[in-house]
Design a protein around this motif. Sequence first.
Motif, PDB file in Angstrom:
ATOM      1  N   GLY A  93       0.793  -1.224   0.000  1.00 45.42           N
ATOM      2  CA  GLY A  93       0.000   0.000   0.000  1.00 45.42           C
ATOM      3  C   GLY A  93       0.820   1.266   0.000  1.00 45.42           C
ATOM      4  N   THR A  94       1.926   1.282   0.745  1.00 40.49           N
ATOM      5  CA  THR A  94       2.790   2.464   0.747  1.00 40.49           C
ATOM      6  C   THR A  94       3.342   2.722  -0.641  1.00 40.49           C
ATOM      7  OG1 THR A  94       3.386   2.115   3.062  1.00 40.49           O
ATOM      8  CG2 THR A  94       4.865   3.479   1.746  1.00 40.49           C
ATOM      9  N   GLY A  95       3.722   1.648  -1.331  1.00 42.54           N
ATOM     10  CA  GLY A  95       4.234   1.794  -2.690  1.00 42.54           C
ATOM     11  C   GLY A  95       3.196   2.349  -3.638  1.00 42.54           C
ATOM     12  N   PHE A  96       1.937   1.959  -3.460  1.00 42.00           N
ATOM     13  CA  PHE A  96       0.879   2.489  -4.319  1.00 42.00           C
ATOM     14  C   PHE A  96       0.726   3.990  -4.077  1.00 42.00           C
ATOM     15  CE2 PHE A  96      -2.982   3.015  -6.561  1.00 42.00           C
ATOM     16  CZ  PHE A  96      -3.184   1.890  -7.334  1.00 42.00           C
ATOM     17  N   ALA A  97       0.633   4.379  -2.829  1.00 40.46           N
ATOM     18  CA  ALA A  97       0.393   5.794  -2.513  1.00 40.46           C
ATOM     19  C   ALA A  97       1.529   6.688  -2.975  1.00 40.46           C
ATOM     20  CB  ALA A  97       0.172   5.955  -1.010  1.00 40.46           C
ATOM     21  N   THR A  98       2.765   6.188  -2.903  1.00 42.92           N
ATOM     22  CA  THR A  98       3.923   7.022  -3.233  1.00 42.92           C
ATOM     23  C   THR A  98       4.350   6.902  -4.691  1.00 42.92           C
ATOM     24  OG1 THR A  98       5.437   5.265  -2.502  1.00 42.92           O
ATOM     25  CG2 THR A  98       4.827   6.952  -0.876  1.00 42.92           C
ATOM     26  N   ALA A  99       3.615   6.164  -5.503  1.00 46.14           N
ATOM     27  CA  ALA A  99       4.012   5.958  -6.900  1.00 46.14           C
ATOM     28  C   ALA A  99       4.261   7.266  -7.657  1.00 46.14           C
ATOM     29  CB  ALA A  99       2.968   5.115  -7.627  1.00 46.14           C
ATOM     30  N   PRO A 100       3.455   8.314  -7.491  1.00 50.62           N
ATOM     31  CA  PRO A 100       3.754   9.562  -8.217  1.00 50.62           C
ATOM     32  C   PRO A 100       5.082  10.194  -7.823  1.00 50.62           C
ATOM     33  CG  PRO A 100       1.470   9.543  -7.486  1.00 50.62           C
ATOM     34  CD  PRO A 100       2.160   8.403  -6.792  1.00 50.62           C
ATOM     35  N   LEU A 101       5.499  10.008  -6.570  1.00 57.74           N
ATOM     36  CA  LEU A 101       6.787  10.551  -6.140  1.00 57.74           C
ATOM     37  C   LEU A 101       7.936   9.774  -6.770  1.00 57.74           C
ATOM     38  CD1 LEU A 101       6.034  11.096  -2.335  1.00 57.74           C
ATOM     39  CD2 LEU A 101       5.753  12.717  -4.233  1.00 57.74           C
ATOM     40  N   VAL A 102       7.782   8.457  -6.854  1.00 56.54           N
ATOM     41  CA  VAL A 102       8.796   7.634  -7.519  1.00 56.54           C
ATOM     42  C   VAL A 102       8.879   8.008  -8.991  1.00 56.54           C
ATOM     43  CG1 VAL A 102       9.422   5.281  -8.177  1.00 56.54           C
ATOM     44  CG2 VAL A 102       8.540   5.747  -5.880  1.00 56.54           C
ATOM     45  N   ALA A 103       7.719   8.188  -9.623  1.00 55.60           N
ATOM     46  CA  ALA A 103       7.704   8.568 -11.039  1.00 55.60           C
ATOM     47  C   ALA A 103       8.437   9.884 -11.268  1.00 55.60           C
ATOM     48  CB  ALA A 103       6.257   8.665 -11.527  1.00 55.60           C
ATOM     49  N   GLU A 104       8.275  10.824 -10.365  1.00 57.11           N
ATOM     50  CA  GLU A 104       8.953  12.106 -10.502  1.00 57.11           C
ATOM     51  C   GLU A 104      10.465  11.934 -10.393  1.00 57.11           C
ATOM     52  OE1 GLU A 104       9.208  16.197 -11.187  1.00 57.11           O
ATOM     53  OE2 GLU A 104       7.533  14.793 -11.405  1.00 57.11           O
ATOM     54  N   GLU A 105      10.904  11.058  -9.492  1.00 58.17           N
ATOM     55  CA  GLU A 105      12.338  10.805  -9.357  1.00 58.17           C
ATOM     56  C   GLU A 105      12.899  10.139 -10.616  1.00 58.17           C
ATOM     57  OE1 GLU A 105      15.490   8.929  -6.109  1.00 58.17           O
ATOM     58  OE2 GLU A 105      13.370   9.193  -5.607  1.00 58.17           O
ATOM     59  N   ILE A 106      12.143   9.199 -11.167  1.00 57.43           N
ATOM     60  CA  ILE A 106      12.588   8.534 -12.398  1.00 57.43           C
ATOM     61  C   ILE A 106      12.643   9.539 -13.549  1.00 57.43           C
ATOM     62  CG2 ILE A 106      12.010   6.781 -14.106  1.00 57.43           C
ATOM     63  CD1 ILE A 106      13.128   5.689 -11.488  1.00 57.43           C
ATOM     64  N   LEU A 107      11.658  10.419 -13.625  1.00 60.03           N
ATOM     65  CA  LEU A 107      11.658  11.432 -14.679  1.00 60.03           C
ATOM     66  C   LEU A 107      12.885  12.331 -14.554  1.00 60.03           C
ATOM     67  CD1 LEU A 107      10.207  12.634 -17.098  1.00 60.03           C
ATOM     68  CD2 LEU A 107       8.840  14.016 -15.526  1.00 60.03           C
ATOM     69  N   GLY A 108      13.270  12.653 -13.325  1.00 57.34           N
ATOM     70  CA  GLY A 108      14.487  13.433 -13.124  1.00 57.34           C
ATOM     71  C   GLY A 108      15.715  12.685 -13.597  1.00 57.34           C
ATOM     72  N   ALA A 109      15.724  11.369 -13.387  1.00 51.72           N
ATOM     73  CA  ALA A 109      16.855  10.558 -13.859  1.00 51.72           C
ATOM     74  C   ALA A 109      16.900  10.513 -15.378  1.00 51.72           C
ATOM     75  CB  ALA A 109      16.735   9.142 -13.285  1.00 51.72           C
ATOM     76  N   VAL A 110      15.737  10.503 -16.024  1.00 50.53           N
ATOM     77  CA  VAL A 110      15.701  10.548 -17.487  1.00 50.53           C
ATOM     78  C   VAL A 110      16.351  11.835 -17.988  1.00 50.53           C
ATOM     79  CG1 VAL A 110      14.194  10.636 -19.525  1.00 50.53           C
ATOM     80  CG2 VAL A 110      13.646   9.097 -17.634  1.00 50.53           C
ATOM     81  N   MET A 111      16.046  12.936 -17.340  1.00 50.72           N
ATOM     82  CA  MET A 111      16.624  14.213 -17.748  1.00 50.72           C
ATOM     83  C   MET A 111      18.140  14.227 -17.555  1.00 50.72           C
ATOM     84  SD  MET A 111      13.911  15.486 -18.826  1.00 50.72           S
ATOM     85  CE  MET A 111      14.560  17.099 -19.277  1.00 50.72           C
ATOM     86  N   GLU A 112      18.614  13.569 -16.488  1.00 47.47           N
ATOM     87  CA  GLU A 112      20.059  13.480 -16.260  1.00 47.47           C
ATOM     88  C   GLU A 112      20.740  12.680 -17.366  1.00 47.47           C
ATOM     89  OE1 GLU A 112      20.944  11.856 -12.480  1.00 47.47           O
ATOM     90  OE2 GLU A 112      19.862  13.398 -11.355  1.00 47.47           O
ATOM     91  N   VAL A 113      20.097  11.567 -17.773  1.00 47.82           N
ATOM     92  CA  VAL A 113      20.669  10.716 -18.806  1.00 47.82           C
ATOM     93  C   VAL A 113      20.823  11.496 -20.122  1.00 47.82           C
ATOM     94  CG1 VAL A 113      20.212   8.715 -20.290  1.00 47.82           C
ATOM     95  CG2 VAL A 113      19.894   8.544 -17.824  1.00 47.82           C
ATOM     96  N   LYS A 114      19.845  12.334 -20.408  1.00 53.14           N
ATOM     97  CA  LYS A 114      19.866  13.085 -21.686  1.00 53.14           C
ATOM     98  C   LYS A 114      20.704  14.366 -21.607  1.00 53.14           C
ATOM     99  CE  LYS A 114      18.151  12.179 -24.941  1.00 53.14           C
ATOM    100  NZ  LYS A 114      18.708  11.384 -26.064  1.00 53.14           N
ATOM    101  N   ALA A 115      21.079  14.763 -20.402  1.00 52.54           N
ATOM    102  CA  ALA A 115      21.834  16.019 -20.244  1.00 52.54           C
ATOM    103  C   ALA A 115      23.245  15.894 -20.825  1.00 52.54           C
ATOM    104  CB  ALA A 115      21.881  16.408 -18.771  1.00 52.54           C
TER     105      ALA A 115
END
Length: 344
Positions: free
Chosen positions: A322-344
Amino acid sequence: MASVAVVGAGVTGLVTAIGCARAGHRVTVFDRGPVPNPASASSDQHRALRVLRPDDVHGTLRMAEARRRWLELESLLRTEIFRPVGVVTAGTPDELAPVFDTAGRAGLPAVAVSPDALAPVVFPAGTAGVLDVGAGVLLAERFLRAAAEWLAAHPAVTLRPRCAVVDVGDHRVSAADGTVVDADLVLVAAGPGNTELVERPVTLYRQTMVYLRPPPQLAGWWTSAPGVGRIGAARTAWLLPPGGGTLLKISSDAVCREVAATTERDRGPWADRLLAEPILTGAADYAVVAVRDCHYAADPVGGGPMLVRIRPSVWSRPACGGTGFATAPLVAEEILGAVMEVKA
């Protein structure tokens, strides 16, 4: 524009795929079953979203941000995802004082609740409740269906249902059908038992949940009832109310046990043990509709959810309940930040 491969179409995978697609990236989502997959760890009628974290202002503000992002997803998908009914935590006056203190420091509301106001729920002796006003219930199955439909219609997204992934390397995903997909970033958000793709140790747990139908005379009361936690004999039980097409769900840490694998046989009378917990007044009047075992993974050291960067381009997020479900948008935001780092 980056390319992102997501392995696992549970809540973390789908929320991350939506975030990456909205940011203009190409996304491929793999799942060994259909999308959404009713056998996935994320599949359930509903999950709790708690905001207040006693003695943790930073964690409380993070969960308030998670709630905000869920409401954004609700608007994007044009379907009700979040039921803002709140969550009540039972406790002694000494235990509840830090909750009110944290709420005050975070600038969030918290309301004292008398057990008499929640008469159908059994409160442990000597306890009252505090209502986390910003908390509520996430309609999990409804979100998974709506997210899959949104992604299927997006031109930058490719869904690969019934396509098992057999190997993950740096910038590469290999499927059982021979398909190899190159990606700037890979997120492995597969089920809790699928550790062979990332070779990182986890502790695997199984928990029994019972789904109930309230008696007719209480059906109306339950439609606006909050979730309730820290009840039961050892104060480790909790319930999520019915509403939005869901049933009343109960569970407890008393029926949570460590297992070696999701396929491990389990002979214990776990449902009977759960139904014997002092959770509901007049419990015999509630009809048992279903019993389900779920699995989740935890960090073997810290005991909490895991988000691990295992290679320069590969991240892992095993299903974590349940904690993982509730926090999924926060994890997604962190992954999106990592995508931007990869392309930088």
